[in-house]
Design an enzyme around this catalytic site. Sequence first.
Site, PDB file in Angstrom:
ATOM      1  N   ASP A   1     -11.817 -18.162   3.016  1.00 26.53           N
ATOM      2  CA  ASP A   1     -10.979 -17.156   3.423  1.00 26.53           C
ATOM      3  C   ASP A   1      -9.653 -17.604   3.832  1.00 26.53           C
ATOM      4  O   ASP A   1      -9.372 -18.367   4.664  1.00 26.53           O
ATOM      5  CB  ASP A   1     -11.739 -16.565   4.666  1.00 26.53           C
ATOM      6  CG  ASP A   1     -10.988 -15.306   5.172  1.00 26.53           C
ATOM      7  OD1 ASP A   1     -10.154 -14.771   4.619  1.00 26.53           O
ATOM      8  OD2 ASP A   1     -11.463 -14.883   6.341  1.00 26.53           O
ATOM      9  N   ILE A   2      -8.731 -17.365   2.916  1.00 25.50           N
ATOM     10  CA  ILE A   2      -7.363 -18.043   3.207  1.00 25.50           C
ATOM     11  C   ILE A   2      -6.387 -16.843   3.405  1.00 25.50           C
ATOM     12  O   ILE A   2      -6.071 -15.912   2.823  1.00 25.50           O
ATOM     13  CB  ILE A   2      -6.869 -18.304   1.386  1.00 25.50           C
ATOM     14  CG1 ILE A   2      -7.876 -19.414   1.197  1.00 25.50           C
ATOM     15  CG2 ILE A   2      -5.569 -19.048   1.590  1.00 25.50           C
ATOM     16  CD1 ILE A   2      -7.459 -19.808  -0.541  1.00 25.50           C
TER      17      ILE A   2
ATOM     18  N   ASN B   1      -3.090 -15.917   6.456  1.00 20.22           N
ATOM     19  CA  ASN B   1      -1.499 -16.156   6.653  1.00 20.22           C
ATOM     20  C   ASN B   1      -1.351 -17.603   7.202  1.00 20.22           C
ATOM     21  O   ASN B   1      -0.283 -18.251   6.982  1.00 20.22           O
ATOM     22  CB  ASN B   1      -0.900 -15.220   7.449  1.00 20.22           C
ATOM     23  CG  ASN B   1      -0.859 -13.791   6.528  1.00 20.22           C
ATOM     24  OD1 ASN B   1      -0.427 -13.736   5.616  1.00 20.22           O
ATOM     25  ND2 ASN B   1      -1.355 -12.804   7.270  1.00 20.22           N
TER      26      ASN B   1
ATOM     27  N   TYR C   1     -13.860   4.167  -0.963  1.00 24.39           N
ATOM     28  CA  TYR C   1     -12.410   3.975  -0.547  1.00 24.39           C
ATOM     29  C   TYR C   1     -11.423   4.766  -1.567  1.00 24.39           C
ATOM     30  O   TYR C   1     -11.444   4.286  -2.776  1.00 24.39           O
ATOM     31  CB  TYR C   1     -12.056   2.590  -0.288  1.00 24.39           C
ATOM     32  CG  TYR C   1     -10.691   2.348   0.895  1.00 24.39           C
ATOM     33  CD1 TYR C   1     -10.751   2.715   1.994  1.00 24.39           C
ATOM     34  CD2 TYR C   1      -9.536   1.814   0.586  1.00 24.39           C
ATOM     35  CE1 TYR C   1      -9.766   2.511   3.001  1.00 24.39           C
ATOM     36  CE2 TYR C   1      -8.664   1.694   1.052  1.00 24.39           C
ATOM     37  CZ  TYR C   1      -8.668   2.321   2.655  1.00 24.39           C
ATOM     38  OH  TYR C   1      -7.502   1.896   3.366  1.00 24.39           O
TER      39      TYR C   1
ATOM     40  N   GLY D   1      -7.514  -4.139   1.963  1.00 17.22           N
ATOM     41  CA  GLY D   1      -7.650  -5.655   2.037  1.00 17.22           C
ATOM     42  C   GLY D   1      -8.554  -6.382   1.790  1.00 17.22           C
ATOM     43  O   GLY D   1      -9.725  -5.732   1.984  1.00 17.22           O
TER      44      GLY D   1
ATOM     45  N   ASP E   1      -9.793  -9.201   3.110  1.00 21.55           N
ATOM     46  CA  ASP E   1     -10.758  -9.523   4.219  1.00 21.55           C
ATOM     47  C   ASP E   1     -11.533  -8.613   4.726  1.00 21.55           C
ATOM     48  O   ASP E   1     -12.726  -8.633   5.224  1.00 21.55           O
ATOM     49  CB  ASP E   1      -9.550  -9.881   5.422  1.00 21.55           C
ATOM     50  CG  ASP E   1      -8.514  -8.868   5.674  1.00 21.55           C
ATOM     51  OD1 ASP E   1      -8.021  -7.790   4.970  1.00 21.55           O
ATOM     52  OD2 ASP E   1      -8.163  -9.089   6.767  1.00 21.55           O
ATOM     53  N   ARG E   2     -10.978  -7.036   4.768  1.00 17.87           N
ATOM     54  CA  ARG E   2     -11.949  -5.850   5.099  1.00 17.87           C
ATOM     55  C   ARG E   2     -13.069  -5.826   4.148  1.00 17.87           C
ATOM     56  O   ARG E   2     -14.285  -5.691   4.563  1.00 17.87           O
ATOM     57  CB  ARG E   2     -10.924  -4.570   4.841  1.00 17.87           C
ATOM     58  CG  ARG E   2      -9.826  -4.496   6.076  1.00 17.87           C
ATOM     59  CD  ARG E   2      -9.183  -3.313   5.696  1.00 17.87           C
ATOM     60  NE  ARG E   2      -9.951  -1.964   6.055  1.00 17.87           N
ATOM     61  CZ  ARG E   2      -9.474  -1.103   6.014  1.00 17.87           C
ATOM     62  NH1 ARG E   2      -8.200  -0.703   5.134  1.00 17.87           N
ATOM     63  NH2 ARG E   2     -10.262   0.309   6.223  1.00 17.87           N
TER      64      ARG E   2
ATOM     65  N   THR F   1      -5.026  -9.964  13.675  1.00 18.46           N
ATOM     66  CA  THR F   1      -3.560  -9.695  13.688  1.00 18.46           C
ATOM     67  C   THR F   1      -3.539  -8.141  13.879  1.00 18.46           C
ATOM     68  O   THR F   1      -2.785  -7.553  14.853  1.00 18.46           O
ATOM     69  CB  THR F   1      -2.614  -9.729  12.306  1.00 18.46           C
ATOM     70  OG1 THR F   1      -2.913 -11.414  12.081  1.00 18.46           O
ATOM     71  CG2 THR F   1      -1.276  -9.494  12.524  1.00 18.46           C
TER      72      THR F   1
ATOM     73  N   THR G   1       4.971  -5.878  36.582  1.00 19.18           N
ATOM     74  CA  THR G   1       5.190  -5.446  34.870  1.00 19.18           C
ATOM     75  C   THR G   1       4.363  -6.239  34.052  1.00 19.18           C
ATOM     76  O   THR G   1       3.789  -5.838  33.028  1.00 19.18           O
ATOM     77  CB  THR G   1       6.693  -5.942  34.845  1.00 19.18           C
ATOM     78  OG1 THR G   1       7.483  -5.152  35.581  1.00 19.18           O
ATOM     79  CG2 THR G   1       7.137  -5.476  33.421  1.00 19.18           C
TER      80      THR G   1
END
Length: 256
Positions: free
Chosen positions: A15-16, A18, A95, A102, A104-105, A128, A180
């Site tokens: 799994d490559i 970013n 889909y 993606g 990965d999905r 991410t 904050t």
Amino acid sequence: MANGSSFTAVNLALDIGNTHIKAGLFRKDQAVDFARWPLRQWTEVLLYARQNDVQQVVLAAVVPLEATFAQQLRRQVALLLELTDQTPLPFTNAYQTPRTLGKDRLAAVAGAHALWPNQNCLIVDCGTCIKYDLLTAEGVYLGGNISPGASMRLTALHILTARLPLVSVEMPTDPIGRSTTTALQNGALRGAAIEIEGFIQLFRRQFSPLRIVLTGGDATFFRAAISVDLFVEPHLTLYGLNHLLLFYTNTHHQPD
């Protein structure tokens, strides 16, 4: 290593992403080992494959592969399968825009299909981005949703405003932001956890029972903030890639 009639091919799933290369070593559907390297450590990957006598490799990449790495890997193994929108799947992909889905999905959905067959599954990939993907018990991938991940939420609040600081990814114990910093953390991070619970409740109205699976780098972080029965599998995409490789070799390719 096994030999003779008991020999079983060693598969390597890559799994490559970013920033990192994640690897899973498998014998059939059984995981043997997991490894991880910074992106572009191609020599380490080739060495790992050689040392473990890998015969078949499956990979999903969100960044372009270096040509020399791909060439060396092809020379080193009997089969190299790269996940694309044309890769045969052991489930139905409903889909509407498969070319933009993606990898990965898709691999995570395949992982759920391998580990929990004949079950309705909601895969929540906390990386991410936070990605929600639905697989039915009948083996149909319906699609899902995408929202900003933990770091992205906090970074956006900082960059897109004049005075809000960039704060750390930490969940306050008090749900009321009394500074904050904690106001930002509660809004972005607790808000994301509430979003995840909300999608779970929404999808459970349509699919019951529904198995919830968390994966991704922030899965453990969000698990602690979600009061829903669920399962965490950090290597889901690797299981999925190996599942796709097994399906391909069983139906399209029989190595010598």
